[in-house]
Design a protein around this motif. Structure first.
Motif, PDB file in Angstrom:
ATOM      1  N   VAL A   4       1.247  -1.346  -0.015  1.00 52.95           N
ATOM      2  CA  VAL A   4      -0.013   0.431   0.301  1.00 52.95           C
ATOM      3  C   VAL A   4       0.381   0.987   0.231  1.00 52.95           C
ATOM      4  O   VAL A   4       0.750   2.000  -0.494  1.00 52.95           O
ATOM      5  CB  VAL A   4      -1.086  -0.024   1.088  1.00 52.95           C
ATOM      6  CG1 VAL A   4      -2.126   0.790   0.873  1.00 52.95           C
ATOM      7  CG2 VAL A   4      -2.157  -1.134   1.292  1.00 52.95           C
ATOM      8  N   PRO A   5       1.830   1.717   0.657  1.00 53.58           N
ATOM      9  CA  PRO A   5       2.730   2.432   0.180  1.00 53.58           C
ATOM     10  C   PRO A   5       3.381   3.026  -0.033  1.00 53.58           C
ATOM     11  O   PRO A   5       2.972   4.520  -1.336  1.00 53.58           O
ATOM     12  CB  PRO A   5       3.671   2.497   1.413  1.00 53.58           C
ATOM     13  CG  PRO A   5       3.641   1.460   2.832  1.00 53.58           C
ATOM     14  CD  PRO A   5       2.539   0.854   1.777  1.00 53.58           C
ATOM     15  N   LYS A   6       3.409   2.163  -1.075  1.00 54.99           N
ATOM     16  CA  LYS A   6       4.115   2.623  -3.081  1.00 54.99           C
ATOM     17  C   LYS A   6       2.611   2.600  -3.766  1.00 54.99           C
ATOM     18  O   LYS A   6       3.073   3.802  -4.690  1.00 54.99           O
ATOM     19  CB  LYS A   6       4.862   1.090  -3.024  1.00 54.99           C
ATOM     20  CG  LYS A   6       5.198   1.636  -5.169  1.00 54.99           C
ATOM     21  CD  LYS A   6       6.516   2.061  -4.436  1.00 54.99           C
ATOM     22  CE  LYS A   6       6.736   2.973  -6.126  1.00 54.99           C
ATOM     23  NZ  LYS A   6       8.087   4.160  -5.601  1.00 54.99           N
ATOM     24  N   THR A   7       1.581   2.279  -3.552  1.00 55.88           N
ATOM     25  CA  THR A   7       0.344   2.304  -3.994  1.00 55.88           C
ATOM     26  C   THR A   7       0.203   3.801  -4.564  1.00 55.88           C
ATOM     27  O   THR A   7      -0.432   4.434  -4.760  1.00 55.88           O
ATOM     28  CB  THR A   7      -0.568   1.481  -3.876  1.00 55.88           C
ATOM     29  OG1 THR A   7      -0.417  -0.001  -3.532  1.00 55.88           O
ATOM     30  CG2 THR A   7      -1.745   1.768  -3.978  1.00 55.88           C
ATOM     31  N   LEU A   8       0.101   4.272  -2.543  1.00 54.81           N
ATOM     32  CA  LEU A   8      -0.014   5.448  -2.385  1.00 54.81           C
ATOM     33  C   LEU A   8       0.464   6.311  -2.803  1.00 54.81           C
ATOM     34  O   LEU A   8       0.466   7.487  -3.614  1.00 54.81           O
ATOM     35  CB  LEU A   8      -0.229   5.750  -1.265  1.00 54.81           C
ATOM     36  CG  LEU A   8      -1.209   5.190   0.036  1.00 54.81           C
ATOM     37  CD1 LEU A   8      -0.458   4.964   1.482  1.00 54.81           C
ATOM     38  CD2 LEU A   8      -2.109   5.468  -0.232  1.00 54.81           C
TER      39      LEU A   8
END
Length: 317
Positions: free
Chosen positions: A87-91
């Protein structure tokens, strides 16, 4: 016959063009992207907070320190890292130039996401076996599911999960990427990544399919057999209250299993990686972002022991 592969195979070298890959993420209007960013951020924070709360509850209440909740803590710990790997990279893809990721970074993310995903399959199967012993062999449960066996089963799930993806990861590391660097996904999934390769990906596809098939079929088989025995045993209980009490001990796990398998069988048991990438991306959101945030609520709302422990914690008792 395969001109785009001839140069790479003739030299036996990785001919990748230097430079980062670009995760496409979710293209669309500014308002849509802002909305998705806020939604994913809130769901990620809820996932981490909810799973940390379960781990804290089990650690703080002796009545929850049983093999069933030991496995649940493993699942909660896994969900935290599973979403953190993705998720952090998706954000970051919602920010300008935030989708850039190096080859090493992409390979690392892919390895951890899929290793943790495989581990979840094995943990869910182990939890199904634990419920089988508790419901079908209640008098022998304490003697069979000892703390030592529970620890070995959990450790085995983690080791098998992280070992399963080693071969595909090694094969992908040998691929050359000479053309487009844009990955049509919000993280480094295998399928949309390897379609960018200028070398033959058939071996990678077959190995990935074979491992996915074995992991899913093996864990699903254990889970199905366990629940077949569980359902047979519950049906034979004479009183309705007894049947309800027996079913309530495994209903949370069964709900999680249905959601997890329902979203992942479509994603991983297929032979072609070049079709339906947009549909795959949409369904992966359910698997990597939605399901992990649901698990703490499912186990809290449907489990009497966890609800009671939470109530006592809130009241300070």
């Amino acid at each position: 016959m395969f001109p785009k592969y001839s140069m790479a195979w003739s030299t036996g070298q990785n001919l990748s063009i230097p430079g980062p890959f670009i995760l496409l993420g979710f293209p669309g209007s500014r308002s849509l992207r802002i909305g998705l960013f806020l939604l994913f951020l809130v769901m990620y924070l809820l996932t981490v907070a909810g799973n940390l709360a379960i781990i804290s509850l089990v650690g703080a209440h002796r009545c929850l320190q049983t093999p069933m909740y030991f496995f649940l803590c493993n699942l909660s710990f896994l969900e935290i890292w599973f979403t953190t790997a993705c998720v952090p990279k998706t954000l970051a893809t919602f920010a300008p130039l935030g989708g850039a990721i190096s080859l090493a970074g992409c390979a690392t993310q892919m390895y951890f996401v899929f290793s943790l995903g495989c581990t979840e399959y094995f943990l869910l199967a182990v939890m199904a076996y634990d419920r089988y012993l508790a419901i079908c062999l209640p008098l022998r449960y304490g003697g069979i599911m000892t703390p030592g066996l529970a620890t070995r089963l959990a450790l085995g799930s983690w080791l098998c999960g992280f070992s399963a993806i080693t071969v595909p990861a090694a094969l992908i590391a040998r691929l050359s990427f000479c053309g487009s660097r844009v990955i049509n996904h919000f993280f480094c999934d295998i399928a949309p990544w390897i379609v960018l390769s200028c070398t033959d990906t058939q071996v990678v596809e077959l190995v990935s399919f074979g491992i996915a098939f074995c992991v899913i079929l093996g864990s699903c088989g254990i889970t199905l057999v366990s629940y077949a025995y569980i359902i047979t045993t519950i049906i034979k209980i004479p009183s309705a209250q007894g049947r309800h009490r027996a079913f309530s001990t495994c209903s949370s796990h069964l709900t999680v299993v249905l959601i997890w398998y329902g979203s992942t069988i479509f994603l991983h048991v297929r032979t072609s990686v070049e079709s339906s990438l947009d549909l795959t991306k949409a369904i992966t959101v359910l698997n990597t972002i939605v399901t992990p945030v649901l698990n703490p609520f499912i186990y809290t709302l449907r489990n009497k022991d966890v609800r009671e422990a939470l109530r006592r914690t809130v009241k300070g008792k």
